[in-house]
Design a protein around this motif. Structure first.
Motif, short mmCIF file in Angstrom:
data_model
loop_
_atom_site.label_atom_id
_atom_site.label_comp_id
_atom_site.label_asym_id
_atom_site.label_seq_id
_atom_site.Cartn_x
_atom_site.Cartn_y
_atom_site.Cartn_z
N THR A 42 7.11 -36.00 12.82
CA THR A 42 7.16 -37.40 12.44
C THR A 42 6.33 -37.59 11.18
OG1 THR A 42 6.85 -39.67 13.25
CG2 THR A 42 5.15 -38.09 13.80
N PRO A 43 6.65 -38.56 10.33
CA PRO A 43 5.86 -38.76 9.11
C PRO A 43 4.45 -39.26 9.44
CG PRO A 43 8.04 -39.75 8.88
CD PRO A 43 7.87 -39.39 10.33
N LEU A 44 3.51 -38.93 8.58
CA LEU A 44 2.16 -39.49 8.67
C LEU A 44 2.20 -40.94 8.20
CD1 LEU A 44 0.01 -36.52 7.31
CD2 LEU A 44 0.28 -37.25 9.69
N PRO A 45 1.25 -41.78 8.64
CA PRO A 45 1.28 -43.21 8.32
C PRO A 45 0.78 -43.52 6.90
CG PRO A 45 -0.61 -42.74 9.71
CD PRO A 45 0.16 -41.46 9.62
N THR A 46 1.55 -43.07 5.92
CA THR A 46 1.20 -43.32 4.52
C THR A 46 2.45 -43.24 3.67
OG1 THR A 46 -0.13 -42.56 2.64
CG2 THR A 46 0.67 -40.88 4.17
N ASP A 47 2.43 -43.91 2.52
CA ASP A 47 3.51 -43.79 1.54
C ASP A 47 3.20 -42.72 0.50
OD1 ASP A 47 5.03 -45.79 2.74
OD2 ASP A 47 4.03 -47.37 1.60
N LYS A 48 2.02 -42.13 0.57
CA LYS A 48 1.64 -41.10 -0.39
C LYS A 48 2.21 -39.74 0.04
CE LYS A 48 -2.60 -43.49 -1.70
NZ LYS A 48 -4.08 -43.50 -1.63
N PRO A 49 2.23 -38.78 -0.86
CA PRO A 49 2.73 -37.45 -0.48
C PRO A 49 1.92 -36.85 0.67
CG PRO A 49 2.56 -37.63 -2.86
CD PRO A 49 1.90 -38.85 -2.30
N THR A 50 2.61 -36.13 1.52
CA THR A 50 1.96 -35.42 2.63
C THR A 50 2.34 -33.95 2.54
OG1 THR A 50 3.79 -35.86 4.16
CG2 THR A 50 1.99 -37.47 4.09
N TRP A 51 1.37 -33.10 2.83
CA TRP A 51 1.60 -31.65 2.80
C TRP A 51 1.28 -31.04 4.15
CZ3 TRP A 51 -1.00 -29.15 -2.14
CH2 TRP A 51 -0.44 -29.71 -3.31
N MET A 52 2.12 -30.11 4.59
CA MET A 52 1.77 -29.24 5.71
C MET A 52 1.07 -28.04 5.08
SD MET A 52 1.60 -26.91 8.06
CE MET A 52 2.59 -25.59 7.32
N THR A 53 -0.24 -27.91 5.30
CA THR A 53 -1.04 -27.00 4.49
C THR A 53 -1.53 -25.75 5.23
OG1 THR A 53 -2.89 -28.49 4.94
CG2 THR A 53 -1.85 -28.63 2.77
#
Length: 476
Positions: free
Chosen positions: A291-302
């Motif tokens: 599921t997406p993280l609660p943000t509109d900014k880019p998210t990375w699986m790091t």
């Protein structure tokens, strides 16, 4: 109707795409529900990468006897865009004073200066556990995104007095250290690390101040609650801006994707903190990126590698740490979590490793896992600056993602998780004039199996997907 089809296979089954010229109003042999819209933009893609922390780079450089020829061959496998994975992100590690091969390089501030307000004495060897060398080698292949992440502050800045075994940064809410408040000193320490790399001609583009802040490890580790992370962001963020180095701040690399959500939510709820964090990062050990993280900014699986206690070179052996498991994790990160990047742990390592490539404890030679080719099927063709586009498959066993690169090329990844071959077709909203098909399964390692051209273009893409396989379509 003329069809040009060139197929090269080394097994009885192979993925084949036949591109046929069809009228614009024709439906073609498309199964209901199979559709790709290259014009419907979803999340931007920053790239796919790998980690080289914990002194892995020293082994690859040849410090234990690996020959220059093997070193170059492994670098080609990791970064070459024609024959290897074409990885586009490198994740490095910042600081621990321990010297075991699986711990970080020496810290740049090895001794307590006498208090948080005292003038620090920084040291720099220009090598950083061979990470400087590794990053420079990656840059020769065109890698521009360098992500430096800190597992811990120096022990004297923490509540437990050591780099390892968790502990908190002195000065964040909930701590009371006799030595004082070390928040600004830690922020200065991180900026100095960036300056040392700039001194070596390397711009670190992204920096994180914590790795798995909700996990206590026997090696370098440090705890932050979401509230504490927000607090420190408001110290490090302005310090980074004042440095003029142009490095972006990321947070917080929780050990699970769902576990990252409270950190992201806390940062986004605080306007002062939110403006400093450019990218939200999470791992997928404790919870998967579904599921997406609660943000509109880019998210990375790091960070992630599958569990397991043996070296594994298989594509699909039911173990959960073979190549197909990596393909499934990449698909999930992009399609379900809507991540903008995927960074694997790690590129190369020793022994019973879950890395892509196994290096010897001493001497020469290396071995390659199918995990590398699962990763390469995505990373070689989906480039930084791409955008994921809308795609759907009617068959629940077929996992599909689609992307459009800046150069106009289009990429479709088709992961058949079922045990039967799937013969189907996809309808697109964009005419395709050329299609190259690559197959990855037990018998193929990102092998080109067809290359077709059609005069006038087509909007119908027939495909034959072998069981338990990954098919990559590169379209023009």
């Amino acid at each position: 109707m003329k069809v040009k089809k060139a197929v090269a296979c080394v097994a009885a089954t192979c993925a084949v795409l036949s591109v046929a010229a069809t009228p614009a109003n024709a439906t073609g042999p498309t199964d209901t529900g199979n559709a790709i819209s290259f014009r419907q933009r979803l999340q931007p893609i920053d790239g796919l990468g790998l980690a080289a922390a914990f002194q892995r780079a020293t082994i690859l450089r040849g410090d234990r006897g690996l020959s220059p020829e093997s070193t170059r061959a492994v670098l080609d496998l990791l970064f070459d865009r024609e024959t290897g994975a074409g990885a586009s992100i490198v994740r490095t590690g910042i600081g621990s004073s321990t010297d075991d091969v699986y711990d970080h390089m020496k810290t740049i501030e090895p001794t307590d200066p006498g208090g948080p307000g005292a003038k620090p004495t920084y040291v720099w060897d220009g090598d950083d556990g061979a990470q400087v060398w590794f990053v420079k080698e990656a840059q020769k292949y065109g890698v521009k995104r360098i992500f430096a992440d800190a597992w811990s502050a120096p022990g004297f800045m923490k509540t437990n007095g050591t780099d390892s075994q968790g502990g908190e940064l002195c000065g964040v809410p909930g701590t009371a250290c006799a030595s004082g408040d070390w928040r600004q000193a830690y922020a200065n320490y991180l900026v100095q690390y960036l300056r040392f790399y700039r001194q070596e001609g390397i711009k670190i583009t992204d920096i994180g101040f914590t790795n798995e802040p909700d996990w206590t490890a026997s090696y370098a580790s440090m705890r932050f609650t979401p509230e504490q992370a927000v607090d420190f962001v408001k110290v490090l963020g302005p310090t980074l801006r004042r440095s003029g180095l142009g490095t972006e701040l990321v947070c917080c690399d929780s050990f699970g994707w769902h576990h990252q959500a409270p950190y992201t939510a806390a940062i986004e709820a605080d306007p002062a903190a939110s403006r400093y964090v450019s990218t939200h990062t999470g791992h997928m050990y404790a919870s998967r990126p579904d599921t997406p993280l609660p943000t509109d900014k880019p998210t990375w699986m790091t960070e992630w590698s599958p569990s397991g206690s043996t070296w594994n070179e298989a594509w699909d052996d039911g173990s959960g740490w073979a190549g197909i498991a990596i393909a499934e994790s990449i698909h999930q990160s992009f399609a379900e979590a809507q991540a903008s990047a995927y960074v694997y742990w790690v590129g190369m390592s020793l022994g019973t490793t879950r890395a892509f490539i196994q290096l010897p404890n001493s001497g020469d030679g290396y071995r390659v896992s199918k995990r590398l080719w699962a990763f390469a099927a995505y990373s070689r063709f989906i480039r930084p600056g791409a955008v994921r586009t809308e795609a759907q498959a009617a068959d629940p066993n077929v996992k599909v993602t689609a992307f459009r690169n800046r150069d106009g090329s289009m990429v479709v990844e088709l992961l058949n998780t079922g045990t039967a071959q799937v013969d189907t077709a996809f309808r697109t909203d964009t005419r395709v004039h050329r299609a190259t098909t690559y197959l990855t399964d037990e018998a193929h390692s990102l092998e080109q199996v067809s290359n077709t051209r059609t005069r006038g273009g087509t909007r119908t893409l027939p495909v034959n997907l072998p069981p338990r396989s990954l098919t990559t379509l590169v379209l023009r």
